[in-house]
Design a protein around this motif. Structure first.
Motif, mmCIF file in Angstrom:
data_model
loop_
_atom_site.group_PDB
_atom_site.id
_atom_site.type_symbol
_atom_site.label_atom_id
_atom_site.label_comp_id
_atom_site.label_asym_id
_atom_site.label_seq_id
_atom_site.Cartn_x
_atom_site.Cartn_y
_atom_site.Cartn_z
ATOM 1 N N GLU A 224 9.713 1.994 9.443
ATOM 2 C CA GLU A 224 8.888 1.537 8.261
ATOM 3 C C GLU A 224 9.488 2.465 6.902
ATOM 4 O O GLU A 224 10.277 3.139 6.647
ATOM 5 C CB GLU A 224 7.272 2.732 8.092
ATOM 6 C CG GLU A 224 6.088 2.596 6.797
ATOM 7 C CD GLU A 224 5.221 2.911 6.766
ATOM 8 O OE1 GLU A 224 4.431 3.309 5.935
ATOM 9 O OE2 GLU A 224 4.697 2.672 8.303
ATOM 10 N N ASN B 113 9.280 2.985 2.912
ATOM 11 C CA ASN B 113 8.684 2.742 1.604
ATOM 12 C C ASN B 113 8.964 3.266 0.157
ATOM 13 O O ASN B 113 9.939 3.139 0.460
ATOM 14 C CB ASN B 113 7.235 4.048 1.508
ATOM 15 C CG ASN B 113 6.641 4.322 2.802
ATOM 16 O OD1 ASN B 113 6.833 5.050 3.303
ATOM 17 N ND2 ASN B 113 5.813 2.561 3.394
ATOM 18 N N GLY C 118 6.890 -0.573 -3.131
ATOM 19 C CA GLY C 118 5.980 -1.610 -1.663
ATOM 20 C C GLY C 118 6.175 -0.538 -0.430
ATOM 21 O O GLY C 118 7.162 -0.333 -0.340
ATOM 22 N N SER C 119 6.376 -1.112 0.288
ATOM 23 C CA SER C 119 6.250 -0.942 1.930
ATOM 24 C C SER C 119 6.647 -2.275 2.970
ATOM 25 O O SER C 119 5.476 -3.026 3.148
ATOM 26 C CB SER C 119 5.373 -0.018 2.125
ATOM 27 O OG SER C 119 4.870 0.895 1.261
ATOM 28 N N SER D 223 4.899 -6.307 8.689
ATOM 29 C CA SER D 223 4.172 -5.917 7.849
ATOM 30 C C SER D 223 4.610 -5.463 6.406
ATOM 31 O O SER D 223 5.296 -5.055 6.359
ATOM 32 C CB SER D 223 2.970 -4.738 8.260
ATOM 33 O OG SER D 223 2.288 -4.849 9.571
ATOM 34 N N HIS E 232 2.866 -4.563 2.408
ATOM 35 C CA HIS E 232 2.259 -4.401 1.165
ATOM 36 C C HIS E 232 3.481 -4.198 -0.033
ATOM 37 O O HIS E 232 4.395 -4.041 -0.095
ATOM 38 C CB HIS E 232 1.732 -2.716 1.383
ATOM 39 C CG HIS E 232 1.767 -1.985 0.482
ATOM 40 N ND1 HIS E 232 -0.030 -2.538 -0.658
ATOM 41 C CD2 HIS E 232 1.569 -1.016 -0.520
ATOM 42 C CE1 HIS E 232 -0.427 -2.321 -1.248
ATOM 43 N NE2 HIS E 232 0.565 -0.867 -1.501
ATOM 44 N N ASP E 233 2.408 -5.016 -0.882
ATOM 45 C CA ASP E 233 3.104 -5.361 -2.093
ATOM 46 C C ASP E 233 2.259 -4.367 -3.262
ATOM 47 O O ASP E 233 1.317 -4.463 -3.690
ATOM 48 C CB ASP E 233 2.884 -6.778 -3.114
ATOM 49 C CG ASP E 233 3.460 -7.083 -4.124
ATOM 50 O OD1 ASP E 233 4.059 -5.926 -4.495
ATOM 51 O OD2 ASP E 233 3.468 -7.956 -4.769
ATOM 52 N N HIS E 234 3.075 -3.592 -3.508
ATOM 53 C CA HIS E 234 2.151 -1.632 -4.447
ATOM 54 C C HIS E 234 1.910 -2.349 -5.753
ATOM 55 O O HIS E 234 1.033 -1.423 -6.872
ATOM 56 C CB HIS E 234 3.039 -0.640 -4.369
ATOM 57 C CG HIS E 234 2.111 0.354 -4.873
ATOM 58 N ND1 HIS E 234 0.832 1.112 -3.836
ATOM 59 C CD2 HIS E 234 1.742 1.201 -5.592
ATOM 60 C CE1 HIS E 234 0.921 1.864 -4.367
ATOM 61 N NE2 HIS E 234 0.652 2.302 -5.791
ATOM 62 N N ALA F 117 -5.342 -5.184 -2.874
ATOM 63 C CA ALA F 117 -3.671 -4.298 -2.757
ATOM 64 C C ALA F 117 -4.095 -3.952 -0.787
ATOM 65 O O ALA F 117 -5.285 -3.412 -0.662
ATOM 66 C CB ALA F 117 -3.482 -3.834 -2.888
ATOM 67 N N GLY F 118 -3.393 -4.319 0.185
ATOM 68 C CA GLY F 118 -3.182 -3.570 1.138
ATOM 69 C C GLY F 118 -2.614 -4.805 1.865
ATOM 70 O O GLY F 118 -1.481 -4.725 1.685
ATOM 71 N N PHE F 119 -2.116 -3.867 3.079
ATOM 72 C CA PHE F 119 -1.246 -4.343 4.111
ATOM 73 C C PHE F 119 -1.433 -6.047 4.285
ATOM 74 O O PHE F 119 -2.297 -6.123 4.924
ATOM 75 C CB PHE F 119 -0.657 -3.164 5.584
ATOM 76 C CG PHE F 119 0.337 -2.224 5.407
ATOM 77 C CD1 PHE F 119 1.879 -2.725 5.681
ATOM 78 C CD2 PHE F 119 0.135 -1.259 4.316
ATOM 79 C CE1 PHE F 119 3.025 -1.728 5.150
ATOM 80 C CE2 PHE F 119 1.213 -0.004 4.918
ATOM 81 C CZ PHE F 119 1.975 0.067 4.281
ATOM 82 N N ARG F 120 -0.343 -6.675 4.708
ATOM 83 C CA ARG F 120 -0.726 -8.120 5.083
ATOM 84 C C ARG F 120 0.722 -8.272 5.795
ATOM 85 O O ARG F 120 1.600 -7.931 5.849
ATOM 86 C CB ARG F 120 -0.175 -9.277 3.871
ATOM 87 C CG ARG F 120 1.154 -9.655 2.818
ATOM 88 C CD ARG F 120 0.773 -10.505 2.353
ATOM 89 N NE ARG F 120 1.583 -11.267 2.084
ATOM 90 C CZ ARG F 120 1.947 -10.005 0.882
ATOM 91 N NH1 ARG F 120 0.798 -10.032 -0.326
ATOM 92 N NH2 ARG F 120 3.053 -11.430 -0.271
#
Length: 408
Positions: free
Chosen positions: A297, A299, A303-304, A316, A318-320, A327-330
């Motif tokens: 992972e 960060n 995003g991550s 996975s 995540h667009d912060h 928002a959230g992990f997709r």
């Protein structure tokens, strides 16, 4: 960033008119079988500038290597790697042996005018890796190429992750955390194979698994590790001896007596990347229930990204920068034709597997040979990983005495 595949699949007619690339492979066990799969398949999937030919495979046992040649698709068998290098029909030498022989074989092959693919880790020591890089640089001036086999770079999902990070989707990187967990050594009666001896393997979980996650972290981040702090442990210090000299990954103890395990069973270390981002690493072959569990992972400020080898066709993300309410992990299903390598394979949604990374590795190397370009990861990249492995061992030796924690 890893190149994409070719949309036009090769057929037997077009392949026949292309100049051959004779491949000779040293070693035929686990990695040899995986590399053979790659060489057998690559020209049937990708439109290549040269046609790989499985010229010869080498192993010390004449009967066993002859059987392996027939099973894995090689035209001939040799029992001395020097004879394999000397063959006129071998243009490229693929090294799938334990680490203690990598440097000798690779340097000899390069000096003989051959291209070289060498399995990871590049060598058992920094000094050996430096000699291999020097030989590769001399060979490069003659038009030869040399590549180290970090196949996890060639999972389409990790190649896509590298593309997204290079495009700035994570912004400034803050953290990298990565683990590689296996459990095949949990049984204390598992025999003393070559992977448990420092003279042949160089190190234990550190070199076997740690080399992969060090390279993958540096590849995805696009920058090197510049410092580490580590601890290592050997949980089982003696194991049953094996009969014979060629112990593999599987089997049960058939010898008499016990021998010393001279490598680590697990390694934990933290690190700092050149940009200042922090990293943490865990490599172990003692995580009960974990078979081949690699997870990374990253960060950043924007995003991550996360990747799990046991969900090989997924990322996975995540667009912060998105509003927190949505928002959230997709999940990104990495099977689209514009994802790395995938326009040569199946329709969207039809996933690939572990063995395809070796097909992609062969694809990229054939292009580098034909086009005269420097392949990645290079021997210099392998040396960088070797230096990190050495720094981890040095740090672990210094940290062998723990600071006591006062009682409550």
């Amino acid at each position: 960033m890893a190149p994409k595949g070719q949309s036009e699949q090769a057929d037997s007619g077009t392949e026949a008119g292309k100049p051959p690339l004779g491949v000779g492979m040293v070693g035929y066990a686990f990695m040899g079988a995986a590399h053979s799969q790659g060489w057998r398949t690559v020209g049937r999937v990708f439109d290549l500038p040269r046609r790989p030919v499985l010229a010869a495979v080498c192993g010390r046992d004449r009967e066993a290597v002859t059987v392996a040649a027939d099973r894995l698709g090689w035209a001939a068998a040799e029992t001395d790697w020097r004879d394999l290098i000397a063959r006129d029909d071998v243009d490229l030498v693929d090294i799938c042996t334990p680490g203690d022989s990598h440097a000798e074989i690779a340097v000899a092959a390069l000096e003989a005018g051959k291209h070289v693919l060498c399995e990871k880790p590049l060598a058992n020591t920094v000094e050996e890796a430096e000699a291999m890089v020097a030989a590769a640089e001399r060979a490069r001036a003659r038009g030869q190429v040399a590549m180290v086999g970090f196949n996890y770079r060639r999972v389409p999902a990790t190649a896509l992750a590298r593309r997204m990070i290079a495009e700035g989707r994570l912004g400034t990187l803050r953290h990298v955390r990565v683990s590689y967990l296996q459990d095949w050594l949990v049984d204390p009666e598992f025999p003393l194979t070559w992977r448990l001896r420092k003279d042949t393997a160089g190190s234990g979980a550190l070199g076997d698994l740690g080399a992969h996650i060090i390279d993958l972290a540096q590849f995805l981040a696009g920058e090197p590790l510049v410092g580490v702090s580590a601890v290592t442990e050997t949980f089982i210090r003696e194991r049953p001896l094996l009969d014979g000299a060629s112990a593999g990954l599987s089997g049960t103890g058939g010898g008499s007596g016990r021998g010393q395990v001279t490598v680590d069973d697990a390694a934990l270390f933290t690190g700092r990347l050149a940009s200042g981002a922090l990293a943490s690493f865990e490599a172990t072959r003692f995580a009960a229930g974990r078979k081949n569990a690699l997870r990374i992972e990253l960060n950043g400020e924007l995003g991550s990204l996360a990747f799990d080898l046991e969900r090989l066709n997924e990322l996975s993300f995540h667009d912060h920068t998105e509003p927190g309410v949505s928002a959230g992990f997709r999940r990104i299903l990495v099977t689209e034709p514009d994802h790395p390598y995938l326009d040569a394979w199946w329709p969207p949604g039809h996933g690939l597997g572990y063995e395809h990374t070796f097909v992609h590795q062969a694809r990229d190397l054939v292009h580098a040979v034909a086009e005269g370009t420097a392949p990645e990861p290079s021997f210099a990249d392998g040396l960088q990983v070797q230096r990190v492995l050495s720094a981890v061992e040095e740090s672990a030796a210094k940290n062998s005495v723990y600071t006591s924690v006062p009682a409550a």
